[in-house]
Motif scaffolding. Structure first.
Motif, PDB file in Angstrom:
ATOM      1  N   ASP A   1      -9.984   6.578  -1.876  1.00  0.00           N
ATOM      2  CA  ASP A   1      -9.526   7.073  -0.580  1.00  0.00           C
ATOM      3  C   ASP A   1     -10.570   7.998   0.040  1.00  0.00           C
TER       4      ASP A   1
ATOM      5  N   SER B   1       0.830  -1.200   0.000  1.00  0.00           N
ATOM      6  CA  SER B   1       0.000   0.000   0.000  1.00  0.00           C
ATOM      7  C   SER B   1       0.865   1.250   0.000  1.00  0.00           C
TER       8      SER B   1
ATOM      9  N   PRO C   1       0.086   5.097  -0.042  1.00  0.00           N
ATOM     10  CA  PRO C   1      -0.950   6.135  -0.007  1.00  0.00           C
ATOM     11  C   PRO C   1      -0.454   7.430  -0.658  1.00  0.00           C
TER      12      PRO C   1
ATOM     13  N   SER D   1      -3.525   6.044  -4.543  1.00  0.00           N
ATOM     14  CA  SER D   1      -4.771   6.797  -4.681  1.00  0.00           C
ATOM     15  C   SER D   1      -4.735   7.520  -6.026  1.00  0.00           C
TER      16      SER D   1
END
Length: 246
Positions: A129, A63, A65, A96
């Motif tokens: 998100d 992940s 972000p 995102s």
């Protein structure tokens, strides 16, 4: 469970990675989503994390972000994230959306970048998100439509709780983006006196997570993403007993 992972931000930040991985393995989960924002000098490096996960036969998802498109609407440099995903042995990476703008953002550059990941065996995804740029249904639908037209193999990590944070209806979002979804984040979001709060799932009838999962047309890889309050196997039991697992 064969199709269930857990995210590292579900655990207290000071927890030992090796201990967490052992608990995840004992609970019968498939793997762990490593969170880039949690990595620091006190945590193992990505290669060491890969070694620990491989020893337990656990898969790694990664992940990041990070907004895929920056303030000038153009694709960010993905070189660092690609190298990190390789070091981790990640099977999937997620970003995102960021400030994507139709007819201005360079979709050809995105296609070239996604192909690098795909050729390395890394599935490339965007997660909805908790921002207006990256969490609105219309923006994501338009983005994926453009990607389809350009034959770019990019998919959605659908966080069933994040839709609420941007004022979107989760059921509508799931219906409209069902075909783009390849990975699901499971959480329960409630309204409190201080605003919205993500809480652990349970098996009570008043929680919405089970209903949302049943809206998907097929079983996807999923991840638990909420503050863990009990042993991990307690939550896997909730999933196993849900009507979604068939």
């Amino acid at each position: 469970m064969e199709n269930l992972l857990i995210t590292m931000n579900s655990f207290p930040s000071e927890t030992n990675y090796e201990e967490i991985f052992s608990e995840v393995k004992a609970a019968g989960l498939k793997g762990v989503e490593i969170r880039r924002e949690l990595l620091n000098e006190q945590t193992p490096n990505l290669r060491e994390i890969k070694r620990m996960l491989t020893a337990l036969n656990l898969k790694a998802y990664y992940s990041c972000p990070i907004a895929l498109f920056g303030k000038e609407h153009q694709l960010i440099d993905l070189t660092t994230f690609y190298k990190e995903a390789i070091d981790l042995g990640a099977e999937l990476i997620k970003f995102s959306l960021g400030d994507y703008k139709e007819n201005i953002s360079n979709i050809r550059a995105l296609g070239d970048a996604v192909n690098y990941f795909t050729e390395a065996g890394i599935t490339f995804t965007i997660e909805n998100d908790q921002t207006a740029l990256g969490g609105r249904i219309d923006r994501l639908v338009n983005f994926f439509s453009t990607c389809h037209g350009a034959r770019i193999p990019i998919f959605l990590t659908c966080d069933i709780g994040n839709w609420v944070y941007v004022g979107e209806n989760p059921e509508t979002a799931i219906e409209m983006l069902r075909d783009e979804t390849i990975y699901i984040h499971i959480k329960e979001v409630i309204e409190t006196g201080k605003g919205l709060e993500t809480i652990a799932i349970d098996d009570t009838l008043n929680q919405k997570w089970k209903r949302f999962l049943n809206l998907f047309s097929k079983i996807h890889t999923m991840a638990l993403e909420f503050p863990i309050k009990s042993k991990v196997e307690c939550y896997t039991q909730f999933i196993q007993e849900g009507v979604y697992v068939r």
